[in-house]
Design a protein around this motif. Structure first.
Motif, PDB file in Angstrom:
ATOM      1  N   LYS A 233      25.952  -1.427  44.154  1.00  0.00           N
ATOM      2  CA  LYS A 233      26.340  -1.257  42.712  1.00  0.00           C
ATOM      3  C   LYS A 233      26.354   0.136  41.803  1.00  0.00           C
ATOM      4  O   LYS A 233      24.781   0.634  42.410  1.00  0.00           O
ATOM      5  CB  LYS A 233      25.390  -2.833  41.898  1.00  0.00           C
ATOM      6  CG  LYS A 233      25.663  -3.725  42.412  1.00  0.00           C
ATOM      7  CD  LYS A 233      27.056  -4.506  41.539  1.00  0.00           C
ATOM      8  CE  LYS A 233      27.661  -5.929  42.060  1.00  0.00           C
ATOM      9  NZ  LYS A 233      28.479  -5.949  41.372  1.00  0.00           N
ATOM     10  N   LEU A 234      27.098   0.584  41.535  1.00  0.00           N
ATOM     11  CA  LEU A 234      27.048   1.746  40.817  1.00  0.00           C
ATOM     12  C   LEU A 234      26.062   0.979  39.122  1.00  0.00           C
ATOM     13  O   LEU A 234      26.607   1.371  37.877  1.00  0.00           O
ATOM     14  CB  LEU A 234      28.300   2.405  40.117  1.00  0.00           C
ATOM     15  CG  LEU A 234      28.258   3.729  39.450  1.00  0.00           C
ATOM     16  CD1 LEU A 234      27.643   4.327  40.192  1.00  0.00           C
ATOM     17  CD2 LEU A 234      29.975   3.874  39.214  1.00  0.00           C
ATOM     18  N   ILE A 235      24.803   1.282  38.950  1.00  0.00           N
ATOM     19  CA  ILE A 235      24.323   0.595  38.329  1.00  0.00           C
ATOM     20  C   ILE A 235      22.972   1.650  38.263  1.00  0.00           C
ATOM     21  O   ILE A 235      22.442   1.805  38.701  1.00  0.00           O
ATOM     22  CB  ILE A 235      24.375  -0.574  38.520  1.00  0.00           C
ATOM     23  CG1 ILE A 235      23.151  -1.319  39.023  1.00  0.00           C
ATOM     24  CG2 ILE A 235      25.540  -1.888  37.913  1.00  0.00           C
ATOM     25  CD1 ILE A 235      22.919  -2.872  39.109  1.00  0.00           C
ATOM     26  N   ASN A 236      22.526   1.622  36.866  1.00  0.00           N
ATOM     27  CA  ASN A 236      20.532   1.939  36.559  1.00  0.00           C
ATOM     28  C   ASN A 236      19.615   0.909  37.073  1.00  0.00           C
ATOM     29  O   ASN A 236      19.112   0.921  37.773  1.00  0.00           O
ATOM     30  CB  ASN A 236      20.358   2.456  35.481  1.00  0.00           C
ATOM     31  CG  ASN A 236      21.200   3.363  35.182  1.00  0.00           C
ATOM     32  OD1 ASN A 236      21.688   4.525  36.672  1.00  0.00           O
ATOM     33  ND2 ASN A 236      21.260   3.843  33.761  1.00  0.00           N
ATOM     34  N   SER A 237      20.513  -1.033  36.707  1.00  0.00           N
ATOM     35  CA  SER A 237      18.946  -1.567  37.196  1.00  0.00           C
ATOM     36  C   SER A 237      20.168  -3.219  36.393  1.00  0.00           C
ATOM     37  O   SER A 237      20.662  -2.688  36.200  1.00  0.00           O
ATOM     38  CB  SER A 237      17.885  -1.494  36.144  1.00  0.00           C
ATOM     39  OG  SER A 237      17.224  -2.429  35.744  1.00  0.00           O
ATOM     40  N   PRO A 238      19.649  -4.209  36.959  1.00  0.00           N
ATOM     41  CA  PRO A 238      20.467  -5.405  36.789  1.00  0.00           C
ATOM     42  C   PRO A 238      19.841  -5.608  34.889  1.00  0.00           C
ATOM     43  O   PRO A 238      21.434  -5.910  34.503  1.00  0.00           O
ATOM     44  CB  PRO A 238      20.079  -6.004  37.779  1.00  0.00           C
ATOM     45  CG  PRO A 238      19.728  -5.347  38.526  1.00  0.00           C
ATOM     46  CD  PRO A 238      18.964  -5.049  38.472  1.00  0.00           C
ATOM     47  N   ASP A 239      19.369  -5.268  34.731  1.00  0.00           N
ATOM     48  CA  ASP A 239      18.887  -5.225  32.947  1.00  0.00           C
ATOM     49  C   ASP A 239      19.927  -4.478  32.216  1.00  0.00           C
ATOM     50  O   ASP A 239      19.462  -4.882  30.892  1.00  0.00           O
ATOM     51  CB  ASP A 239      17.255  -5.342  33.171  1.00  0.00           C
ATOM     52  CG  ASP A 239      16.596  -6.028  34.020  1.00  0.00           C
ATOM     53  OD1 ASP A 239      16.348  -7.325  34.565  1.00  0.00           O
ATOM     54  OD2 ASP A 239      15.350  -5.811  34.532  1.00  0.00           O
ATOM     55  N   THR A 240      20.288  -3.611  33.029  1.00  0.00           N
ATOM     56  CA  THR A 240      20.782  -2.765  31.971  1.00  0.00           C
ATOM     57  C   THR A 240      22.131  -2.962  31.026  1.00  0.00           C
ATOM     58  O   THR A 240      22.999  -2.183  31.389  1.00  0.00           O
ATOM     59  CB  THR A 240      20.309  -1.193  31.827  1.00  0.00           C
ATOM     60  OG1 THR A 240      20.153  -0.749  33.147  1.00  0.00           O
ATOM     61  CG2 THR A 240      18.035  -0.407  31.441  1.00  0.00           C
ATOM     62  N   VAL A 241      22.904  -3.798  33.012  1.00  0.00           N
ATOM     63  CA  VAL A 241      24.086  -2.865  32.951  1.00  0.00           C
ATOM     64  C   VAL A 241      25.223  -3.360  31.494  1.00  0.00           C
ATOM     65  O   VAL A 241      25.891  -2.749  31.515  1.00  0.00           O
ATOM     66  CB  VAL A 241      24.908  -4.006  34.134  1.00  0.00           C
ATOM     67  CG1 VAL A 241      26.222  -4.119  34.373  1.00  0.00           C
ATOM     68  CG2 VAL A 241      24.172  -3.934  35.308  1.00  0.00           C
ATOM     69  N   VAL A 242      24.693  -4.729  30.963  1.00  0.00           N
ATOM     70  CA  VAL A 242      25.392  -4.379  29.647  1.00  0.00           C
ATOM     71  C   VAL A 242      25.042  -3.466  28.547  1.00  0.00           C
ATOM     72  O   VAL A 242      26.184  -3.163  28.442  1.00  0.00           O
ATOM     73  CB  VAL A 242      25.316  -6.408  29.463  1.00  0.00           C
ATOM     74  CG1 VAL A 242      25.859  -5.952  27.841  1.00  0.00           C
ATOM     75  CG2 VAL A 242      25.680  -6.637  30.465  1.00  0.00           C
ATOM     76  N   THR A 243      24.373  -3.329  28.375  1.00  0.00           N
ATOM     77  CA  THR A 243      23.927  -2.221  27.720  1.00  0.00           C
ATOM     78  C   THR A 243      24.496  -1.249  27.612  1.00  0.00           C
ATOM     79  O   THR A 243      24.701  -0.318  27.503  1.00  0.00           O
ATOM     80  CB  THR A 243      22.386  -1.956  27.492  1.00  0.00           C
ATOM     81  OG1 THR A 243      21.920  -3.263  26.996  1.00  0.00           O
ATOM     82  CG2 THR A 243      21.898  -0.998  26.352  1.00  0.00           C
ATOM     83  N   ASP A 244      24.173  -0.840  29.376  1.00  0.00           N
ATOM     84  CA  ASP A 244      24.816   0.893  30.057  1.00  0.00           C
ATOM     85  C   ASP A 244      26.866   0.886  29.431  1.00  0.00           C
ATOM     86  O   ASP A 244      26.578   2.087  28.881  1.00  0.00           O
ATOM     87  CB  ASP A 244      24.517   1.056  31.423  1.00  0.00           C
ATOM     88  CG  ASP A 244      23.335   0.564  31.422  1.00  0.00           C
ATOM     89  OD1 ASP A 244      22.423   1.914  30.399  1.00  0.00           O
ATOM     90  OD2 ASP A 244      22.741   0.986  32.466  1.00  0.00           O
ATOM     91  N   ALA A 245      27.112  -0.474  29.851  1.00  0.00           N
ATOM     92  CA  ALA A 245      28.890  -0.612  30.328  1.00  0.00           C
ATOM     93  C   ALA A 245      28.581  -0.728  28.408  1.00  0.00           C
ATOM     94  O   ALA A 245      30.091  -0.047  27.753  1.00  0.00           O
ATOM     95  CB  ALA A 245      29.061  -1.903  30.038  1.00  0.00           C
ATOM     96  N   LEU A 246      27.639  -0.954  27.436  1.00  0.00           N
ATOM     97  CA  LEU A 246      28.032  -1.271  25.924  1.00  0.00           C
ATOM     98  C   LEU A 246      27.884   0.567  25.130  1.00  0.00           C
ATOM     99  O   LEU A 246      29.334   1.258  24.504  1.00  0.00           O
ATOM    100  CB  LEU A 246      27.212  -1.777  24.652  1.00  0.00           C
ATOM    101  CG  LEU A 246      27.914  -3.336  25.317  1.00  0.00           C
ATOM    102  CD1 LEU A 246      27.159  -4.133  24.086  1.00  0.00           C
ATOM    103  CD2 LEU A 246      29.653  -3.714  24.725  1.00  0.00           C
TER     104      LEU A 246
END
Lengths: 330, 330
Positions: free
Chosen positions: B3-16
């Protein structure tokens, strides 16, 4: 690999029928594979034509419309359009002021657009070609002598289209297109390979802990096979390569582009990191696109494209555009 | 699953954070997870609020803007937003004429929006809720009593948004939203399951020759596990289900939507088949959307949504809209 298709043989034709049904603003010649503006170009305007292999949608057909392309010639999936097809697109884009060919730098595309340009010149249509080669990843590649033309092509089409719409002549439109290309760099990273329908299996194999750093839009190899890493490290890798090639400064136009199978929530997260990186290097994100603008079928990953804007390029970027895939200002 | 993410915990915050950086027209409250119009709503206009779990982008934050939503409340991935968050979105959308809640029919969403509406009423903000339930696939489902709210929600948001922008009062806006929902049906088929970041593996398993017929937007089971088939057969299956539920006739608004990982070239091909099917049944595709409008992370497959238009709904659909994901007319 399951695909939402009738048959590999009909993928392009089926998509063109769908494009025609969805967008009454377009004239879609399904038989000859030319997408042009319904009603034709405005008389006296420089015509803009692009094209290339299919599989990169919305590029190029989705960019036909007011303020961008007058016609597009889509080839088979990942295959150059043929000269007669490009000639037809050129004829449909011709409104008496000459036609600009915007060609991504792949051997087949360059050759076939050149042949089409010669055929058009025989019919007294003046053609100037601008070849895009914004990919900072590698010098030569599978289908390319020199650098590959990738995401920057979208910016060239938009900005040159605005110049043509504003009344610039062919040489001026070509000059601005060249200038955009020169000020633009891109870099892409793939997480999972895409599958060409006729092949039926992914174009290359990546292990669960691997990524392809500098991948091309047809899945061509990049600089190296790297290790999977958090998104912020992948973004930094891509921007470091671009920065080493053309230092990041001033006002930037930035595209954070998906390769076809990457969720939009991830692309926005990646754009946040790219913005932080750019601002940390003293530059500004003046304008941006986040989404799927030049894809590689169902490949997953991203590309980032940066253009150093100046006042004229910013003005042309902001000018109205009305196409299926880009639309603002009217 | 990479996944192109930093961490599952920050997916929504990063997208916002990315949404904020990409769209200056939006005010994005990353901490409280509310997306609203920069500058707030026009005084005296009915406010429109929607929300739900993340992972369906561009729904809902991408639809905040002129002529559509005033605010959106995104929850965690596939998780309802909380009442306080929805209350905040409601306060930001309130311009003195009441607020419409557009709620997809999932138990958690319905409950939390109801609690938020009660909290808002305590503050003298009048709230009316419209629950969308356009999925013709199943009656009850994993997270739902009754039918699920899916793609029709996009149409409800656009058309009700136009009514509000045109000056209709809260009851009239709610009535038009209800009418759109009643005249709308959707059906989805998945080819490959999507992966929730925190889970790290696909939400369900499909064999190479299987598809999920009637899948939900969170990967919920549909009617049956079917055999993989050519695209035209999958489209016909979906439209047959819709037609049996609400006979297809007249002028239709049609969305051929990707679930996140389906290439646009395939969606256009599928739209061509859907159009042929509809015309073969004596109805007309009056307006359409083809692309990724309500997704399920990186799930592959499609959904098709049909709304029976009348003159008023057509006029409201055509009214100007200016949001990150839908824009025309100004």
């Amino acid at each position: 690999m399951k695909k939402l298709i009738n048959s590999p043989d009909t993928v392009v034709t089926d998509a063109l029928r769908g494009l025609a049904a969805a967008h009454p603003s377009l004239e879609v010649d399904v038989e000859n594979r030319v997408i042009s503006l319904a009603g034709g170009p405005r008389q006296g305007k420089v015509g803009l034509v692009s094209g290339g292999g299919s599989g990169h949608e919305p590029l190029h057909g989705g960019y036909v419309g007011y303020g961008m392309l007058d016609a597009a010639a889509p080839g088979e999936v990942y295959t150059s359009p043929v000269p007669d097809q490009i000639l037809l697109a050129t004829q449909r884009a011709d409104a008496g002021a000459g036609v600009l060919h915007i060609v991504k730098n792949y051997t087949g595309d360059v050759l076939n657009f050149r042949m089409a340009a010669e055929l058009a010149e025989d019919e007294d249509i003046r053609v100037v070609s601008v070849v895009t080669n914004d990919d900072a990843a590698v010098e030569d590649s599978t289908y390319t002598a020199g650098r590959r033309g990738v995401g920057g092509t979208v910016f060239v089409e938009k900005i040159a289209g605005a110049a043509a719409e504003g009344g610039a002549d062919l040489d001026a439109v070509a000059a601005v297109a060249t200038r955009v290309n020169e000020r633009t760099r891109s870099f892409a990273i793939a997480l999972h390979a895409g599958t060409v329908p006729a092949a039926g299996k992914p174009g290359f194999a990546l292990e669960e802990n691997e990524v392809e750093l500098g991948v091309g839009i047809h899945g061509e190899p990049g600089r190296e096979r790297g290790s999977m890493a958090p998104m912020n490290e992948l973004i930094a890798y891509a921007l470091d390569v671009i920065h080493a090639d053309l230092p990041v400064s001033g006002n930037l136009l930035v595209m954070l582009n998906g390769q076809g199978a990457t969720p939009l929530i991830e692309l926005y997260g990646a754009f946040a990191e790219a913005t932080a990186w750019i601002e940390g290097h003293g530059a500004t994100v003046a304008r941006s696109l986040v989404g799927n603008y030049i894809t590689s079928l169902d490949q997953s990953g991203f590309s980032v494209t940066l253009t150093q804007l100046d006042d004229e390029l910013l003005r042309l970027w902001d000018a109205p555009v009305s196409t299926p895939a880009l639309r603002w200002g009217r």
